[in-house]
Design a protein around this motif. Structure first.
Motif, PDB file in Angstrom:
ATOM      1  N   PHE A 128       8.054   6.901   0.030  1.00 36.54           N
ATOM      2  CA  PHE A 128       9.059   5.897  -0.323  1.00 36.54           C
ATOM      3  C   PHE A 128      10.092   5.738   0.789  1.00 36.54           C
ATOM      4  CE2 PHE A 128       7.680   6.760  -4.813  1.00 36.54           C
ATOM      5  CZ  PHE A 128       7.091   5.510  -4.990  1.00 36.54           C
ATOM      6  N   LYS A 129      10.402   6.810   1.501  1.00 31.76           N
ATOM      7  CA  LYS A 129      11.316   6.694   2.644  1.00 31.76           C
ATOM      8  C   LYS A 129      10.697   5.841   3.749  1.00 31.76           C
ATOM      9  CE  LYS A 129      14.083  10.886   2.129  1.00 31.76           C
ATOM     10  NZ  LYS A 129      14.408  12.197   2.756  1.00 31.76           N
ATOM     11  N   ALA A 144       0.837  -1.199   0.000  1.00 30.84           N
ATOM     12  CA  ALA A 144       0.000   0.000   0.000  1.00 30.84           C
ATOM     13  C   ALA A 144       0.876   1.254   0.000  1.00 30.84           C
ATOM     14  CB  ALA A 144      -0.947   0.003   1.194  1.00 30.84           C
ATOM     15  N   TYR A 145       1.974   1.240   0.757  1.00 27.60           N
ATOM     16  CA  TYR A 145       2.907   2.370   0.712  1.00 27.60           C
ATOM     17  C   TYR A 145       3.477   2.532  -0.697  1.00 27.60           C
ATOM     18  CZ  TYR A 145       3.237   3.558   5.657  1.00 27.60           C
ATOM     19  OH  TYR A 145       2.966   3.999   6.925  1.00 27.60           O
ATOM     20  N   TYR A 146       3.853   1.424  -1.293  1.00 29.28           N
ATOM     21  CA  TYR A 146       4.417   1.469  -2.644  1.00 29.28           C
ATOM     22  C   TYR A 146       3.429   2.096  -3.622  1.00 29.28           C
ATOM     23  CZ  TYR A 146       6.121  -0.045  -7.165  1.00 29.28           C
ATOM     24  OH  TYR A 146       6.527  -0.057  -8.479  1.00 29.28           O
ATOM     25  N   LEU A 201      12.146   6.585  -5.844  1.00 26.69           N
ATOM     26  CA  LEU A 201      12.724   7.672  -5.063  1.00 26.69           C
ATOM     27  C   LEU A 201      13.742   8.443  -5.904  1.00 26.69           C
ATOM     28  CD1 LEU A 201      12.771   9.119  -2.375  1.00 26.69           C
ATOM     29  CD2 LEU A 201      14.384   7.401  -1.533  1.00 26.69           C
ATOM     30  N   GLY A 202      14.549   7.715  -6.662  1.00 23.33           N
ATOM     31  CA  GLY A 202      15.491   8.366  -7.569  1.00 23.33           C
ATOM     32  C   GLY A 202      14.783   9.239  -8.591  1.00 23.33           C
ATOM     33  N   LEU A 203      13.678   8.757  -9.129  1.00 20.76           N
ATOM     34  CA  LEU A 203      12.893   9.552 -10.085  1.00 20.76           C
ATOM     35  C   LEU A 203      12.341  10.821  -9.437  1.00 20.76           C
ATOM     36  CD1 LEU A 203      10.892   6.772 -11.955  1.00 20.76           C
ATOM     37  CD2 LEU A 203      12.513   8.370 -12.987  1.00 20.76           C
ATOM     38  N   ASP A 241      11.168  -2.041   4.336  1.00 18.58           N
ATOM     39  CA  ASP A 241      11.917  -2.979   3.500  1.00 18.58           C
ATOM     40  C   ASP A 241      12.928  -2.203   2.659  1.00 18.58           C
ATOM     41  OD1 ASP A 241      12.902  -4.942   1.838  1.00 18.58           O
ATOM     42  OD2 ASP A 241      10.959  -5.554   1.048  1.00 18.58           O
ATOM     43  N   ASN A 242      14.132  -2.045   3.190  1.00 19.51           N
ATOM     44  CA  ASN A 242      15.162  -1.256   2.509  1.00 19.51           C
ATOM     45  C   ASN A 242      15.651  -1.905   1.219  1.00 19.51           C
ATOM     46  OD1 ASN A 242      16.828   1.102   2.428  1.00 19.51           O
ATOM     47  ND2 ASN A 242      18.562  -0.221   2.880  1.00 19.51           N
ATOM     48  N   ASP A 243      15.410  -3.189   1.044  1.00 23.59           N
ATOM     49  CA  ASP A 243      15.866  -3.880  -0.158  1.00 23.59           C
ATOM     50  C   ASP A 243      14.828  -3.889  -1.273  1.00 23.59           C
ATOM     51  OD1 ASP A 243      18.329  -4.408   0.891  1.00 23.59           O
ATOM     52  OD2 ASP A 243      17.803  -6.394   1.624  1.00 23.59           O
TER      53      ASP A 243
END
Length: 140
Positions: A95-96, A74-76, A112-114, A102-104
């Motif tokens: 995203f943070k 749901a966060y994703y 997040l990069g985008l 789940d950092n992986d």
């Protein structure tokens, strides 16, 4: 009157037939009867996203997270919806939070990069993409 299980089956069939608006109606009906039905709420949020009702999808993902605060999917999806709505600061925060769960999760680093890229934070963007190189995408 049809049971919730019967309605879920009908909604699923509508989704498979690409009758998304009809599926939305069914999931809305399910939630009138069972406001805490996380699966129906996630399905409704995803359908809203697919038909371009991004604000409505965001509201539904947020409701899911109130019911199930550590639900990483749901966060994703919430982060992706905020990205699509060009709410880059909100997407970054989401995203943070997701990466604390789940950092992986490589796709979270990608999104997040985008987001960083779109707000002109190139160094942060490159840093997130660099993290992708250290994450295995293969199942364990």
């Amino acid at each position: 009157m049809k049971t919730i299980a019967e309605l879920e089956k009908i909604a699923s069939e509508y989704k498979m037939e690409s009758k998304l608006k009809k599926a939305i109606e069914i999931y809305e009906e399910i939630l009138k009867r069972d406001i805490d039905n996380i699966a129906a709420r996630m399905s409704l949020a995803n359908l809203y996203y697919l038909v371009g009702k991004i604000k409505k999808s965001i509201v539904q993902y947020e409701k899911v997270l109130k019911l199930k605060p550590h639900y990483s999917y749901a966060y994703y999806r919430l982060g992706v919806a905020h990205y699509r709505a060009a709410h880059f600061a909100q997407a970054i925060n989401i995203f943070k939070k997701l990466m604390k769960l789940d950092n992986d999760l490589y796709m979270a680093h990608n999104w997040l990069g985008l987001c960083y890229y779109h707000i002109g934070k190139d160094d942060e963007s490159v840093a997130e993409y660099s993290k992708l190189l250290n994450i295995s995408c293969e199942p364990s």
